[in-house]
Design a protein around this motif. Structure first.
Motif, short mmCIF file in Angstrom:
data_model
loop_
_atom_site.label_atom_id
_atom_site.label_comp_id
_atom_site.label_asym_id
_atom_site.label_seq_id
_atom_site.Cartn_x
_atom_site.Cartn_y
_atom_site.Cartn_z
N SER A 1 11.95 73.87 13.56
CA SER A 1 13.36 73.88 13.19
C SER A 1 13.54 74.65 11.87
O SER A 1 12.73 74.50 10.95
N PRO B 1 5.37 72.17 18.47
CA PRO B 1 6.12 71.98 19.72
C PRO B 1 7.59 72.37 19.55
O PRO B 1 8.17 73.01 20.42
N ILE B 2 8.18 71.98 18.43
CA ILE B 2 9.55 72.37 18.08
C ILE B 2 9.56 72.71 16.60
O ILE B 2 9.24 71.87 15.76
N TYR C 1 11.96 77.01 6.77
CA TYR C 1 11.39 76.06 7.72
C TYR C 1 11.82 74.65 7.33
O TYR C 1 11.72 74.26 6.18
N SER D 1 16.30 76.18 16.38
CA SER D 1 14.92 75.77 16.71
C SER D 1 14.25 76.79 17.62
O SER D 1 14.90 77.49 18.38
N ILE D 2 12.94 76.82 17.51
CA ILE D 2 12.11 77.60 18.43
C ILE D 2 11.16 76.61 19.09
O ILE D 2 10.48 75.84 18.41
N ILE D 3 11.14 76.64 20.40
CA ILE D 3 10.30 75.74 21.18
C ILE D 3 8.91 76.37 21.33
O ILE D 3 8.78 77.56 21.62
N SER D 4 7.88 75.58 21.14
CA SER D 4 6.49 75.98 21.35
C SER D 4 6.10 77.23 20.56
O SER D 4 5.81 78.28 21.11
N ARG E 1 12.34 67.80 10.75
CA ARG E 1 12.73 67.59 12.16
C ARG E 1 11.55 67.42 13.04
O ARG E 1 10.51 67.84 12.86
#
Length: 129
Positions: free
Chosen positions: A75, A72-73, A125, A94-97, A129
């Protein structure tokens, strides 16, 4: 395909692997990740570029998720070193999804360092988080 001597009830897990006959799994993995470098937990970074933006740098690239998990997130820690030893930049982005077996682009601004001053970078990675 029929597998002699094994009943379906005896199979608890399987995976489908694509590749050329005689290739090891490691060789197939390298082929699948051409141009991408491992950054932890079956995640890879690739197609990285740097461009100047005023007195800073914009870093663009792609993160590939080869894990079975949808994140989902996701980081990441970014560490950049300049050609001068005292020039360093650390940040988190962060990259969402980030879905399983998908690739997503990212863009990160690196303040105060021009592309010509960057000697190396590292993306890792961040599982915490």
């Amino acid at each position: 395909q029929k597998i002699e001597g094994i009943l379906p009830s005896q199979i608890s897990e399987y995976k489908i692997v694509y590749g050329k006959r005689g290739e090891t799994e490691e060789q197939m993995s390298k082929e699948n990740h051409k141009g991408f470098n491992p950054i932890g937990k079956d995640l890879y970074v690739g197609n990285v570029s740097f461009s100047e933006s005023g007195a800073s740098t914009v870093m663009k690239g792609e993160i590939k998720n080869d894990s079975r998990d949808n994140l989902p997130i996701a980081s990441f820690d970014l560490k950049v070193s300049g050609k001068e030893s005292d020039m360093k930049y650390n940040t988190t982005f962060s990259i969402i999804s980030l879905e399983s077996n998908k690739t997503k682009p990212f863009e990160q601004k690196i303040e105060g360092i021009l592309p010509s001053q960057i000697s190396e970078y590292k993306i890792v990675y961040n599982e915490k988080r």
